[in-house]
Scaffold this active site. Structure first.
Site, PDB file in Angstrom:
ATOM      1  CB  CYS A   1     -24.008  38.007  -3.555  1.00 33.68           C
ATOM      2  SG  CYS A   1     -25.280  39.257  -3.533  1.00 33.68           S
TER       3      CYS A   1
ATOM      4  CD  GLU B   1     -24.913  35.935   3.192  1.00 38.05           C
ATOM      5  OE1 GLU B   1     -25.666  34.574   3.388  1.00 38.05           O
ATOM      6  OE2 GLU B   1     -24.458  35.993   2.083  1.00 38.05           O
TER       7      GLU B   1
END
Length: 220
Positions: A2, A103
């Protein structure tokens, strides 16, 4: 992994959602990156408190502040065994507040940025660990985001994802109790993953210098 997320909810919404009595100075953010401040919540034994931590963990024992850029994430599968995280798993757990994360999906033509959020909840919290570093009167409060193997939704996008706490587990995560790290590991392994949704966004978000609603605008 992340490595980028957003928090642009109204401050009153955050106060209500997490039953806080006060908020630090708050700015809506559309492209939060490692090395920057993130809004986190801990329990001090009396009440929940919100404040800012620098994203990128600098352990209390570290002699090099640059280590933080290598420790923006901690693998939940092994954090309870690692010297950098084991003590923090036991007693320095925090909520890192977000409303989506980014992402980058690998494609034949390159990478495509995607914004990912929960289907049924606007605000949510990553499971985080924090620490306080001190040296010659200087103090630094930092954190890391725990990650886990991707679920079936995330697998086509990336093989890792942040640990997102179910709403009913958030208070338990930050309970001011000293826990066995193995117990905390089992807690994380038992967490359900709320349904996610995603859409493509512009490569404008690729640079951490870029900010604003253009970061989350759907790619047409």
């Amino acid at each position: 992994m992340c490595g980028r997320f957003t928090l642009h909810a109204e401050d009153l919404e955050i106060l209500k959602e997490y039953d806080l009595t006060e908020m630090p100075n708050y700015d809506q953010r559309y492209n939060i990156a490692p090395g920057q401040k993130v809004l986190a919540i801990i329990h001090d034994g009396k009440q929940k408190r919100a404040g800012y931590l620098t994203w990128g963990l600098v352990p209390a024992w570290s002699k090099d502040l640059k280590i933080g850029f290598k420790m923006i994430n901690a693998r939940s599968e092994t954090a309870h065994q690692k010297p950098s995280f084991k003590r923090l798993m036991s007693q320095k757990r925090c909520l890192i507040v977000a409303d989506s994360f980014y992402e980058w999906e690998r494609l034949d033509k390159g990478k495509q940025a995607k914004r990912i959020a929960l289907k049924n909840r606007h605000l949510f919290a990553f499971a985080g660990l924090w620490d306080k570093w001190e040296h010659e009167g200087e103090e630094l409060y930092t954190c890391t985001v725990l990650t886990r193997a991707a679920n079936t939704f995330m697998q086509p996008i990336h093989d890792r994802m942040p640990v997102i706490l179910p709403k009913e587990k958030e208070n338990e995560w930050i309970e001011p109790l000293k826990r066995d790290p193995n117990e905390v590991y089992q807690f994380i392994q038992g967490l359900d993953i709320d349904p996610l949704e995603a859409y493509d966004v512009s490569d404008y978000v690729n640079s951490s210098k870029n900010e604003g609603q253009a970061c989350i605008a759907p790619l047409i």
